[in-house]
Structures are given as C-alpha cells and as structure tokens.
Design an enzyme around this catalytic site. Structure first.
Site, PDB file in Angstrom:
ATOM      1  N   GLU A  10      56.553  42.037  93.519  1.00 40.72           N
ATOM      2  CA  GLU A  10      57.590  41.029  93.308  1.00 40.72           C
ATOM      3  C   GLU A  10      58.893  41.474  93.943  1.00 40.72           C
ATOM      4  O   GLU A  10      59.694  40.647  94.388  1.00 40.72           O
ATOM      5  CB  GLU A  10      57.786  40.764  91.807  1.00 40.72           C
ATOM      6  CG  GLU A  10      58.631  39.518  91.532  1.00 40.72           C
ATOM      7  CD  GLU A  10      58.577  39.087  90.081  1.00 40.72           C
ATOM      8  OE1 GLU A  10      57.733  38.242  89.738  1.00 40.72           O
ATOM      9  OE2 GLU A  10      59.380  39.615  89.275  1.00 40.72           O
ATOM     10  N   LYS A  62      56.388  27.023  89.792  1.00 41.02           N
ATOM     11  CA  LYS A  62      56.950  26.546  88.522  1.00 41.02           C
ATOM     12  C   LYS A  62      57.359  25.080  88.611  1.00 41.02           C
ATOM     13  O   LYS A  62      57.072  24.281  87.716  1.00 41.02           O
ATOM     14  CB  LYS A  62      58.170  27.393  88.137  1.00 41.02           C
ATOM     15  CG  LYS A  62      57.857  28.778  87.599  1.00 41.02           C
ATOM     16  CD  LYS A  62      59.159  29.438  87.188  1.00 41.02           C
ATOM     17  CE  LYS A  62      58.941  30.817  86.609  1.00 41.02           C
ATOM     18  NZ  LYS A  62      60.218  31.443  86.204  1.00 41.02           N
ATOM     19  N   LYS A 106      65.517  35.662  78.814  1.00 44.76           N
ATOM     20  CA  LYS A 106      66.947  35.781  79.079  1.00 44.76           C
ATOM     21  C   LYS A 106      67.663  34.452  78.837  1.00 44.76           C
ATOM     22  O   LYS A 106      68.683  34.387  78.160  1.00 44.76           O
ATOM     23  CB  LYS A 106      67.188  36.272  80.511  1.00 44.76           C
ATOM     24  CG  LYS A 106      68.664  36.480  80.844  1.00 44.76           C
ATOM     25  CD  LYS A 106      68.868  36.850  82.316  1.00 44.76           C
ATOM     26  CE  LYS A 106      68.337  38.211  82.634  1.00 44.76           C
ATOM     27  NZ  LYS A 106      68.677  38.629  84.022  1.00 44.76           N
TER      28      LYS A 106
END
Length: 583
Positions: A393, A544, A246
């Site tokens: 999730e 991350k 995205k």
C-alpha cells in the site's frame, strides 16, 4: 573483489554530518520543497549511479555466491550490521563492494538524508494529501520536542498514551465492568486495514506477554461470517468493542460496529449500555457520540498518522490492554531505538537503508517481482500479512512525486509464512523454481517456550535454508553421492538465491517494536529512491466509490437500470437471481 566494505570512501553518501542537523527546513515545510529537494531535477533512470548500476549488474549478474565466499572466506563476518538488538547478516546477497558503493551513491543522489530529516521534523512528505507522516512521533520520549505548524505535538501523544494506560489498567484489574456489573473478559477490535492488521499482528506477536484470562478477537471483514464467528461463543455482558475508525465513517468498520451494537442491545435491551461496552479510536467526536459512545472514552490520533503506520498509536489500544502499559511502552522504546538508528547511523551500517537498497537492487536490476518474509517464530505468523499492507500500500504506486509516470518497477509483492511450515509448502519454488525470490529470514536465539530440543531444531532449519539457498548443490556433488545420471539434474540445486538473515536475542516487546520500525524505514527508503509518495493510498478509493453505487443498485426495489460494463451488469443480475430478487 574489494572486501573492505566498511573502509570504502562513502563519506559523501553514507555518513551523517557530525552535528546531525537537518539539511532542510522541517516544521510547516511545503510539499513543493520536499519534491525540489530530491528527485524532480533528474529522472531516476538517468541518474549516474543508476546507469552505473545497470552496467555493474551486467558485469556481475552471473557471479555465484559460491565464488564470492571462496574469494573471501570472511565475507560473512563483516557484511553485517546491528542496531536496537537486531543483527543483520546480508552477506548471502549477490553483491560486491562495488555494488554497495553504487547503491549508497544512488541514495545520495536521491537525497535520502534530506527526506529522512524531513520526515522526522514534520515536513509534508505525504505530498498528495499535503500532510506530514510523523508516525515516529508516536514513540518519541516525553522530553523530546517535535514542532509542527508551531505546536509541540509530543505532549498530546503522551496524553493519549496516559489515557490508554489508565483505561487499560481499569480493564485488566476488573475495575471497569459491563452494564450489568459483570467483569469485561472479551475484547473485540473492529477496524480494517491498518486498524486491524497492526493490532492483530501485534497481539499475536506479543501473545506470550498477554493476559490469559481475557479473550482478544479482531473483526475486519464486512463478510458477516467474520463478526458471527468472533461473537458466537461469548457473552455480550462481558464484552467490550473497540471501534477503530479515524473519521468514524469507514463503510466496513461502521457496518460491523452497528452489527455489534445490535448484537449487544439484543441481550441488554438498554441503549445506556452502549457506553459500558463500546469505546472508540477516532477523531470524530460528533459521530462517536451519535453512536452512543461516551466521548470521554474516545481515544484520539492525528492526520499525520497513516493507518498502516498506526499500530503504536491509540489504534494499539487492544494491544495495550492485552500486554499491559509497561510492555506497550517497552515496545514504543524499541520503535524509537530503531528510529534513532535510521536517523543517525552512517548509511553503510544503517539496517533500514541497507535492506531498502538491497530491495531496489533485486527489484529493479534483477527484475525479481516478489520478496518472501520467513519468520522462524510462530508468534510472528501474521507478520508477513502485516508487511503486505505496509509495503504494497505504501509503494504500489505508478506516479512520481512530480506527477510523471514511473518507467521502472516499484513495490514487490510481499508474502510468506512461518518456518518450518513454509518449508513443506512453497520452499520448493524458491530453491528450484524459475523465479528469483529474495528472502528475509527472521529468528531468535532464545525461545519464549523451551520444549526439549525444539528451538535448536527450528534454528537449525533456518540456518540450513539460507546455506542451501546460497550455495545449492552441484551436479558433481550429487553424482559423487552415487545418484544415477538420469536423476542428477532433478536433485541438484542451482543456489545463488539471495537472503537476509535477521537475528535477535528474544522476541520481547522492545525487539518487536524495533523489528516493525526496521521494515517501516526500509519501505520509506525504497519509496524515496523511486521518488513516490509512500504515505497516500489513492488506489483503494475507486473500488470504494463503485461499491457504494453498486450497493444502492443491489438494494433498489425491482430491477435497477444497470449502466456498468456488460460483465458487471451480468454478474449483478446473476447475483440477484440467485439471491431471490426477480429478474
């Protein structure tokens, strides 16, 4: 036991209003109003229906399915529901009419109606990111009106669909050629998470309808092995990469994308070739262009599409190329049919609501921690993996919408394999293990690949497993067969293991779309009851951020000064030594 499940007085909780109007404002709705609509006024565990369910659980927790069916032999005929070509038999669940009444009352107390209306009308139900969750708009008919912030979004959705269809037709017909004039025969989708799990699952599920003179592969893992194995036997001149990101900044996806670019240019040796061998599914035209992709070959989507809900957006471009625009639109029609059912059907006949409430029943009252999804169709081999992300999730959360720590279990662990493979692997645990594992069995009445008696054998196994799990085999039955006393306990089966059975006529694109939407909305139903945000995923962010920091340290010359915990520091040093970096 009250066997008149469909005749219970559930109008206050289970029936939609006659005109089906939303009970809350939709377009542009603020986050605070979503929260206020439902669950901030009272903790879930303090709700009357929840307390009543706790009492009811203790009253029936030892009631056996053998007894329930003996008391009502026709139970399996009416504890069913059907929509969009999918038939649900939920009679082999450890429930009575009172259980259903209380679960539906809980849905009413949690304002499930209002949350459904808010989702479909564009309310900012993704409260922590202040976004709508309008994946249902991706499959809305062209004449439907969905207004968000004063703008009808349906025309933009169909513009992208038309762009996808035109591009797919060019590739499928051979009109689109690679830089050297060769036909594109290999499609490689590069993404991660929802940009991979959805497309690869859809491709496998609908492979029967796919082109067989094209190769479709999917690369997601940043482990170089994933890319290497996907490209080791194909020609760059005949290969098109679809880069799905995205923001066009996803670390793993961009690492694989740049590797793909180098792999292709090593053979073609001209940066102009990138435009003929790469397209993007993204919203970041600047970064797409910087990569070398023609912005005209960028397929867009929107902030109100979450990754794990995006397989029917432009993220599904590889799916459309494989099965063709007509079949892709049939899949969208299946999604939409289930959407409409979820939005309008009375809750006591609403497939996603029933499945969601049953999941609450086992997760929160029986204390089950996992759910097995068992498709008896080889084409659905990746479906459990897809549902792992969709479910865990979405609902693996520990904070309520109003910022309180939850004091109850949220998402179960989802797992499974196709039947009959799983029967020779883990069914032993489901039948005779010490854990209660609710199971969803999925089957089709007609096979896409008739071979002798294979399909009857497959479905015989499905029906046999649900029967065995429900009713088991008593010690007396085992002994009557002449089994020695010392062996009887080993060969007996407790039963009373709950199952749902989902049946459809055939695995068509329409049915497949409806099946995926069924699970989407079941997950949403559970999230509403738990009063959590099913559409954010902050849990993936910490790892991350730490990985970026560690990556810089691993690439530093010499030995960097490590400031992690002693375990992480020691592991990094050990890695460095074995990698060949001086300690």
């Amino acid at each position: 036991m009250n066997r008149n499940f469909t005749g219970l007085d559930l109008a206050s909780d289970g029936d939609r209003s006659a005109n089906n109007e939303s009970t809350i404002d939709g377009p542009g709705m603020c986050t605070e109003s979503i929260v206020a609509v439902s669950n901030t006024a009272q903790s879930l565990t303090e709700r009357p229906a929840w307390k009543a369910l706790e009492t009811h659980y203790h009253a029936i927790k030892d009631l056996h399915l053998r007894q329930l069916f003996a008391d009502d032999p026709r139970r399996g005929e009416y504890l069913t529901a059907e929509a969009a070509g999918i038939y649900l038999d939920y009679s082999k669940n450890r429930i009575t009419g009172e259980t259903l009444r209380l679960l539906l009352q809980l849905a009413g107390e949690c304002d499930l109606h209002a949350h459904i209306d808010a989702m479909f009308s564009g309310g900012q139900i993704n409260s922590t990111e202040q976004r709508a969750a309008l994946h249902t708009a991706l499959r809305a008919p062209e004449n439907e009106l969905i207004v968000v912030d004063g703008l009808d979004i349906v025309p933009a959705v169909h513009a992208v669909l038309n762009q996808m269809a035109a591009f797919s037709d060019q590739l499928r017909s051979g009109q689109w050629q690679g830089y050297t004039g060769k036909r594109i025969r290999n499609i490689i989708n590069i993404g991660i998470g929802g940009s991979d799990l959805g497309p690869v699952m859809a491709y496998e599920a609908l492979r029967h309808y796919s082109l067989r003179d094209m190769v479709f592969r999917f690369v997601s893992n940043v482990d170089g092995t994933d890319f290497k194995e996907a490209t080791s036997d194909i020609d760059p001149e005949e290969t098109l990469f679809i880069i799905c990101s995205k923001t066009f900044t996803t670390t793993e996806t961009l690492a694989n994308a740049h590797t793909a670019r180098k792999w292709m240019l090593d053979k073609l040796d001209d940066v102009r070739a990138v435009r003929k061998h790469f397209v993007a599914v993204s919203t970041n035209a600047e970064e797409v262009s910087n990569f070398g992709i023609d912005p005209a070959n960028m397929f867009g989507f929107w902030d109100w599409v979450g990754g794990r809900y995006s397989m029917d957006s432009a993220i599904g471009l590889s799916t459309m190329i494989a099965i063709g625009p007509e079949n892709f639109r049939a899949m969208l029609a299946g999604f939409h049919a289930m959407d409409q059912h979820f939005r309008t059907a009375p809750f006591d006949k609403n497939l996603p609501v029933l499945m969601g409430l049953l999941a609450i029943w086992y997760n929160n009252f029986f204390g089950s921690q996992t759910t097995a999804v068992l498709p008896y169709d080889q084409y659905l081999k990746r479906f459990p993996a897809y549902l792992q992300q969709l479910t865990m999730e979405s609902n693996g959360k520990h904070v309520t919408l109003d910022g309180a720590r939850v004091n109850y279990q949220t998402s179960p662990v989802i797992w499974g394999e196709p039947g009959t493979n799983g029967q020779h692997s883990f069914y032993q645990l489901i039948h005779q293990g010490t854990r209660l594992i609710p199971c969803d069995f999925i089957g089709f009445c007609q096979t896409l690949n008739p071979l002798d008696k294979h399909h009857d054998l497959l479905m015989a196994n499905l029906f046999a497993q649900t029967e065995a799990l429900a009713f088991g085999k008593t010690m007396a039955e085992v002994k009557a067969e002449g089994t020695p006393d010392w062996l009887c306990l080993h060969r007996s089966f407790e039963g009373n293991r709950p199952t749902n059975t989902l049946l459809a006529e055939r695995l068509t694109p329409h049915t497949f779309g409806a099946l995926v939407a069924l699970y989407e909305h079941s997950v949403f139903t559970q999230g509403v009851i738990w009063n959590i945000d099913s559409f954010d995923q902050w849990g993936v962010e910490l790892g991350k951020a730490l990985a970026q920091r560690i990556m810089q340290e691993l690439e530093s010359p010499g030995e960097p000064r490590l400031t992690h915990d002693s375990s992480t520091n020691a592991l990094m040093r050990h890695y460095g030594r074995l990698k060949g970096v001086p300690s």
